[in-house]
Design a protein around this motif. Sequence first.
Motif, PDB file in Angstrom:
ATOM      1  N   UNK A  25       0.866  -1.191   0.000  1.00  0.00           N
ATOM      2  CA  UNK A  25       0.000   0.000   0.000  1.00  0.00           C
ATOM      3  C   UNK A  25       0.898   1.236   0.000  1.00  0.00           C
ATOM      4  N   UNK A  26       0.849   2.057  -1.054  1.00  0.00           N
ATOM      5  CA  UNK A  26       1.802   3.167  -1.196  1.00  0.00           C
ATOM      6  C   UNK A  26       1.443   4.408  -0.389  1.00  0.00           C
ATOM      7  N   UNK A  27       2.305   5.418  -0.531  1.00  0.00           N
ATOM      8  CA  UNK A  27       2.103   6.712   0.116  1.00  0.00           C
ATOM      9  C   UNK A  27       1.008   7.498  -0.592  1.00  0.00           C
ATOM     10  N   UNK A  51       0.142  -5.825  -5.673  1.00  0.00           N
ATOM     11  CA  UNK A  51       0.453  -4.396  -5.683  1.00  0.00           C
ATOM     12  C   UNK A  51      -0.648  -3.598  -6.377  1.00  0.00           C
ATOM     13  N   UNK A  52      -1.734  -3.274  -5.667  1.00  0.00           N
ATOM     14  CA  UNK A  52      -2.790  -2.451  -6.256  1.00  0.00           C
ATOM     15  C   UNK A  52      -2.415  -0.972  -6.253  1.00  0.00           C
ATOM     16  N   UNK A  75     -10.886  -1.743  -0.023  1.00  0.00           N
ATOM     17  CA  UNK A  75     -10.536  -1.939  -1.432  1.00  0.00           C
ATOM     18  C   UNK A  75      -9.235  -2.718  -1.580  1.00  0.00           C
ATOM     19  N   UNK A  76      -8.246  -2.426  -0.734  1.00  0.00           N
ATOM     20  CA  UNK A  76      -6.973  -3.138  -0.827  1.00  0.00           C
ATOM     21  C   UNK A  76      -7.117  -4.600  -0.416  1.00  0.00           C
ATOM     22  N   UNK A  90       0.612  -7.052   5.231  1.00  0.00           N
ATOM     23  CA  UNK A  90       0.453  -5.766   4.553  1.00  0.00           C
ATOM     24  C   UNK A  90       1.677  -4.898   4.829  1.00  0.00           C
ATOM     25  N   UNK A  91       2.301  -4.413   3.762  1.00  0.00           N
ATOM     26  CA  UNK A  91       3.436  -3.501   3.857  1.00  0.00           C
ATOM     27  C   UNK A  91       2.951  -2.127   3.419  1.00  0.00           C
ATOM     28  N   UNK A  92       2.853  -1.202   4.370  1.00  0.00           N
ATOM     29  CA  UNK A  92       2.329   0.122   4.073  1.00  0.00           C
ATOM     30  C   UNK A  92       3.369   1.201   4.269  1.00  0.00           C
TER      31      UNK A  92
END
Length: 264
Positions: A25-27, A51-52, A75-76, A90-92
């Motif tokens: 989950x990106x910035x 990787x959404x 959603x993720x 989960x890697x956020x």
Amino acid sequence: MSDESLAPYPLTTAVSGSGPAVLLVPAAAGTIEDSFDPLPTLLAETRTVVAPEYPGSAGEPIDGRALTLDNLADAYVAAAVAAGQESFTVVGHSLGAAVAIRAAVRHPERVKGLVLTSGFAVPDQRMKIVISLAFDCLARRDFRGYARLMVLSCVGASLVNMLPPGEVYRALGELAELAWPGAEEYYTLLRTVDVTEDLARIDVPTLVIATTEDTFVSPANSRFLADSIPGAEYTEVPAGHLINIVHTEPWNELIAKFFAEHSI
């Protein structure tokens, strides 16, 4: 919450590798590439990497329900389940850390571990100022000003100061091109994030990684997460907010070690 068929928005999702699943989950206002590259390739050597992209970041409109932390978390999780993964770590990164925390609370049957990098529970005063400046630049389409702000707040001082002027200007140009229409909606969301009450409810192995040269999300925010999440581990990397620019290898090593120690 358990019905992943009711995804708030469709997400463009890349899947690579094989093995235990990792959800990235990106910035805020960033893509998977902006926040993580080349980490997905490294992780895919031993993991299935899901990787959404955030709604809007792939050039698509933000269709569906309102852009909220709950909806992003749902959603993720839905994207990972749609990719065939029943459970995952989960890697956020940054806002992604808050999304990961909320996903762990809303979907405990799915989330089996957390890695939170440059995370925060609620924006502090300095962060709110940077958020306001970023929002203002994007709203008036001042992408060059936005790029300058990102360099000052998200790239570590040691890296910025060692770059020759030509490289700095090139970086400014690249960052200016990364801003996408609708990105200001993510800065609006950032202003309201508060996962403070979620932290004590987390019951999975958690690694908190602070970026010590970060002037957007102060390392004190990561320390607070680690102190508030039961059993959380804490470590530091001497990097700016955009840790993947030059520190991907140590980042990957910390994550791989955490995965191995907890068999996740």
